[in-house]
Design an enzyme around this catalytic site. Structure first.
Site, PDB file in Angstrom:
ATOM      1  N   ALA A 154       0.851  -1.194   0.000  1.00 35.96           N
ATOM      2  CA  ALA A 154       0.000   0.000   0.000  1.00 35.96           C
ATOM      3  C   ALA A 154       0.889   1.246   0.000  1.00 35.96           C
ATOM      4  O   ALA A 154       1.959   1.260   0.628  1.00 35.96           O
ATOM      5  CB  ALA A 154      -0.895  -0.012   1.230  1.00 35.96           C
ATOM      6  N   SER A 205      -9.425  -4.239  -0.561  1.00 36.78           N
ATOM      7  CA  SER A 205     -10.852  -3.967  -0.689  1.00 36.78           C
ATOM      8  C   SER A 205     -11.446  -4.703  -1.892  1.00 36.78           C
ATOM      9  O   SER A 205     -10.726  -5.178  -2.774  1.00 36.78           O
ATOM     10  CB  SER A 205     -11.050  -2.470  -0.848  1.00 36.78           C
ATOM     11  OG  SER A 205     -10.381  -2.061  -2.023  1.00 36.78           O
ATOM     12  N   GLU A 226      -8.107 -11.962  -0.785  1.00 35.97           N
ATOM     13  CA  GLU A 226      -8.485 -11.839   0.634  1.00 35.97           C
ATOM     14  C   GLU A 226      -9.081 -10.444   0.777  1.00 35.97           C
ATOM     15  O   GLU A 226      -8.341  -9.467   0.846  1.00 35.97           O
ATOM     16  CB  GLU A 226      -7.249 -11.964   1.532  1.00 35.97           C
ATOM     17  CG  GLU A 226      -6.518 -13.296   1.444  1.00 35.97           C
ATOM     18  CD  GLU A 226      -7.235 -14.407   2.177  1.00 35.97           C
ATOM     19  OE1 GLU A 226      -8.341 -14.182   2.711  1.00 35.97           O
ATOM     20  OE2 GLU A 226      -6.699 -15.515   2.212  1.00 35.97           O
ATOM     21  N   CYS A 260      -9.705  -6.934   8.836  1.00 36.31           N
ATOM     22  CA  CYS A 260     -10.738  -7.588   8.024  1.00 36.31           C
ATOM     23  C   CYS A 260     -11.553  -8.546   8.883  1.00 36.31           C
ATOM     24  O   CYS A 260     -12.755  -8.695   8.677  1.00 36.31           O
ATOM     25  CB  CYS A 260     -10.094  -8.324   6.867  1.00 36.31           C
ATOM     26  SG  CYS A 260      -8.788  -9.438   7.387  1.00 36.31           S
TER      27      CYS A 260
HETATM   28  P1  NAP Z   1      -7.215  -1.197  -0.846  1.00 37.10           P
HETATM   29  O1  NAP Z   1      -7.445   0.224  -1.042  1.00 37.10           O
HETATM   30  O2  NAP Z   1      -7.935  -2.170  -1.690  1.00 37.10           O
HETATM   31  O3  NAP Z   1      -5.627  -1.419  -1.016  1.00 37.10           O
HETATM   32  C1  NAP Z   1      -5.020  -2.681  -0.903  1.00 37.10           C
HETATM   33  C2  NAP Z   1      -3.879  -2.758  -1.897  1.00 37.10           C
HETATM   34  O4  NAP Z   1      -4.413  -2.775  -3.215  1.00 37.10           O
HETATM   35  C3  NAP Z   1      -2.933  -1.557  -1.850  1.00 37.10           C
HETATM   36  O5  NAP Z   1      -1.637  -1.998  -2.146  1.00 37.10           O
HETATM   37  C4  NAP Z   1      -3.466  -0.672  -2.941  1.00 37.10           C
HETATM   38  O6  NAP Z   1      -2.501   0.209  -3.467  1.00 37.10           O
HETATM   39  C5  NAP Z   1      -3.879  -1.700  -3.987  1.00 37.10           C
HETATM   40  N1  NAP Z   1      -4.929  -1.287  -4.887  1.00 37.10           N
HETATM   41  C6  NAP Z   1      -5.992  -0.497  -4.629  1.00 37.10           C
HETATM   42  N2  NAP Z   1      -6.772  -0.384  -5.723  1.00 37.10           N
HETATM   43  C7  NAP Z   1      -6.175  -1.108  -6.690  1.00 37.10           C
HETATM   44  C8  NAP Z   1      -6.486  -1.388  -8.056  1.00 37.10           C
HETATM   45  N3  NAP Z   1      -7.575  -0.899  -8.640  1.00 37.10           N
HETATM   46  N4  NAP Z   1      -5.648  -2.166  -8.761  1.00 37.10           N
HETATM   47  C9  NAP Z   1      -4.548  -2.680  -8.183  1.00 37.10           C
HETATM   48  N5  NAP Z   1      -4.194  -2.464  -6.900  1.00 37.10           N
HETATM   49  C10 NAP Z   1      -5.011  -1.701  -6.163  1.00 37.10           C
HETATM   50  O7  NAP Z   1      -7.496  -1.668   0.619  1.00 37.10           O
HETATM   51  P2  NAP Z   1      -7.017  -0.977   1.957  1.00 37.10           P
HETATM   52  O8  NAP Z   1      -7.855   0.198   2.213  1.00 37.10           O
HETATM   53  O9  NAP Z   1      -5.546  -0.803   1.939  1.00 37.10           O
HETATM   54  O10 NAP Z   1      -7.327  -2.146   3.005  1.00 37.10           O
HETATM   55  C11 NAP Z   1      -8.550  -2.285   3.594  1.00 37.10           C
HETATM   56  C12 NAP Z   1      -9.362  -3.411   2.996  1.00 37.10           C
HETATM   57  O11 NAP Z   1      -8.596  -4.606   2.983  1.00 37.10           O
HETATM   58  C13 NAP Z   1     -10.566  -3.727   3.836  1.00 37.10           C
HETATM   59  O12 NAP Z   1     -11.678  -3.963   3.017  1.00 37.10           O
HETATM   60  C14 NAP Z   1     -10.157  -4.983   4.581  1.00 37.10           C
HETATM   61  O13 NAP Z   1     -11.218  -5.754   5.038  1.00 37.10           O
HETATM   62  C15 NAP Z   1      -9.352  -5.683   3.535  1.00 37.10           C
HETATM   63  N6  NAP Z   1      -8.466  -6.668   4.151  1.00 37.10           N
HETATM   64  C16 NAP Z   1      -8.723  -7.978   3.958  1.00 37.10           C
HETATM   65  C17 NAP Z   1      -7.941  -8.945   4.572  1.00 37.10           C
HETATM   66  C18 NAP Z   1      -8.201 -10.414   4.388  1.00 37.10           C
HETATM   67  O14 NAP Z   1      -7.325 -11.190   4.718  1.00 37.10           O
HETATM   68  N7  NAP Z   1      -9.344 -10.830   3.877  1.00 37.10           N
HETATM   69  C19 NAP Z   1      -6.882  -8.547   5.382  1.00 37.10           C
HETATM   70  C20 NAP Z   1      -6.642  -7.196   5.561  1.00 37.10           C
HETATM   71  C21 NAP Z   1      -7.450  -6.265   4.929  1.00 37.10           C
HETATM   72  P3  NAP Z   1      -2.480   1.773  -3.058  1.00 37.10           P
HETATM   73  O15 NAP Z   1      -2.247   1.838  -1.601  1.00 37.10           O
HETATM   74  O16 NAP Z   1      -1.364   2.309  -3.865  1.00 37.10           O
HETATM   75  O17 NAP Z   1      -3.820   2.308  -3.455  1.00 37.10           O
END
Ligand code: NAP
Length: 452
Positions: A154, A205, A226, A260
């Protein structure tokens, strides 16, 4: 790429992003490293992975401080996270060979067996909430299986991304077996489409998961997702409420509610509602908010200011739509990304905190009339990650656990990840599994060999 301290809004450090040429060259190097790495024995890999665990333990304070500074986790939680990373390294160092041993199968052949071979370069797109743990739970099994790793972390935790790369160097892994890419999310597509990249795992997400999986799908590359969760925490009429209320607050407030698998929907039978409300409200009120580097702090800031805005919006809308605000409910004034510990009750279907994932210190109570309604409400979610169930009748709870549509159910305990148990979700929480023997087999070629 800027690392901003969410506790005070100040710039910690600015990092140079990798250029497209850098990215191309790093992918080539990592792929090149695979040619030798895949031939190493489990013994050699285990020796290095054990060393990585030692490096983690030796420098625990330094890594913990880095995490707390970049994303606001309390220092105690940061240290515990480093310990857990060391554990997962040791776990796969000890067990990978057994998990991936050839398996003889009796067929019409003179001999037939299954073997498990590495795929090559695996890309991990990771979130900021557990900046070390999320990466190690991918890297430890991945490298032990003979794959090589590329990390796109991130954007708000670049220091953590580079520190993790250094850990593998310090543990004397061969050069380029694990590398971090400092790139934007918009640049991930090029990496996935690079023919040298063979598999992608994303923790994050739902929109990010959808985007990454559709690009990988277009390239016919294996993915593990995940994603988010809105875990139910079900309180039945015979629950031991003291222990249950303590755990409820802990399960909701871990990582300032940004997990999460944090409990997010507290589904409570009406006969215990008042008692539960009182107990959790009292406990939430007594939590100490403050500087994450202070040993006494129990609740740090959220990881970024925009996340406070999103949460604020969800709470305002929920209250407008009929949720009863028992405590908290607004951001803490000042430069830091702090939000008050909040309890909402009378939460009903259609209200944002019922429908959506809340990533922050917000405990939402949904009253139900009985067990059946509790299970139906738990399943009335587009997510399916974890869930917990509270009852002193363990046999009954076990039967109910089987009716809950999630990747894990914990009875009279808080949902947590453990290297020995598979971790992952169903529905919009994603697919595939991490950890245990299931996790290490996600990114391998499960090959059948048949001999006449
Ligand atoms: P996020 O915005 O989806 O970011 C996660 C990662 O994905 C970051 O490295 C982000 O990069 C990248 N990313 C975002 N949009 C992208 C796209 N369109 N294409 C490619 N890469 C992309 O999530 P977050 O806000 O950091 O984390 C919170 C979410 O993660 C929550 O929904 C939580 O429940 C979930 N989570 C799930 C688990 C599990 O094990 N199931 C564990 C932890 C968290 P950038 O930072 O550069 O945008």
């Amino acid at each position: 790429m800027k690392a901003i301290n969410p506790a005070n809004g100040e710039l910690i450090k600015e990092y140079r992003r990798h250029t497209p040429d850098d990215v191309f060259s790093i992918i080539k190097k990592v792929d090149h490293a695979f040619l030798q790495w895949r031939k190493t024995s489990f013994n050699d890999r285990a020796r290095l992975m054990t060393k990585a665990a030692e490096v983690l333990r030796k420098n625990s304070n330094e890594y913990a401080r880095l995490m707390s500074l970049e994303m606001g986790k309390t220092i105690k939680e940061s240290r515990a996270e480093i310990d857990k990373c060391a554990w997962v390294c040791d776990y796969y160092a000890e067990n990978a060979e057994r998990f991936l041993a050839d398996k003889i199968v009796e067929t019409d052949a003179s001999k037939s067996f299954i073997c498990f071979e590495p795929l090559g370069v695996a890309l991990a797109v990771m979130p900021w909430n557990f900046p070390f743990w999320q990466v190690f739970r991918f890297a430890a099994p991945g490298l032990m299986a003979g794959n090589v790793g590329l990390l796109k972390h991130a954007s708000n935790v670049p220091g953590c991304a580079l520190a993790i790369e250094e850990i593998f160097k310090e543990a004397e892994f061969p050069e380029d077996v694990f590398r971090s890419l400092l790139i934007l999310s918009s640049e991930v597509e090029t990496v996935i489409r690079n023919p040298l990249v063979k598999a992608v795992t994303l923790t994050g997400s739902e929109p990010a998961g959808r985007s990454v999986a559709s690009i990988a799908g277009d390239e016919i590359k294996k993915t593990v997702l995940e994603l988010g969760g809105s875990d139910p925490f079900i309180v039945l009429d015979d629950a031991d409420l003291d222990f249950c209320a303590d755990t409820a607050v802990q399960a909701r407030m871990i990582n300032t509610g940004q997990s999460c698998i944090a409990a997010k929907r507290f589904i409570v039978v009406e006969s215990r509602l008042q008692e539960f409300e009182q107990r959790v409200t009292q406990r939430m009120q007594s939590l100490k908010i403050g500087d994450p580097l202070d040993e006494k702090t129990q609740v740090g800031p959220l990881a970024r200011n925009d996340l406070v805005d999103d949460l604020d919006e969800q709470i305002k809308k929920s209250v407008q739509m009929g949720a009863k605000l028992l405590i908290g409910g607004k951001r803490v004034q000042g430069p830091g990304a702090y939000f008050e510990p909040t309890v909402l009750s009378n939460v009903k279907k259609g209200i944002p905190v019922y429908q959506e994932e809340t990533f922050g210190p917000v405990l939402a109570i949904i009253p139900v009339k009985d067990e059946q309604e509790a299970v139906d409400t738990a399943n009335d979610s587009e997510f399916g990650l974890g869930g917990s169930l509270w009852s002193q009748d363990v046999l009954k709870a076990e039967k109910l656990a089987r009716k809950i549509e999630t990747g894990a159910v914990f009875i009279n305990g808080m949902v947590k990840s453990d290297p020995r148990l598979p971790f992952g979700g169903i529905k919009k929480s994603g697919y595939g599994r991490e950890l245990s023997d299931y996790g290490i087999r996600e990114f391998v070629n499960i090959k059948s060999v048949w001999i006449a």
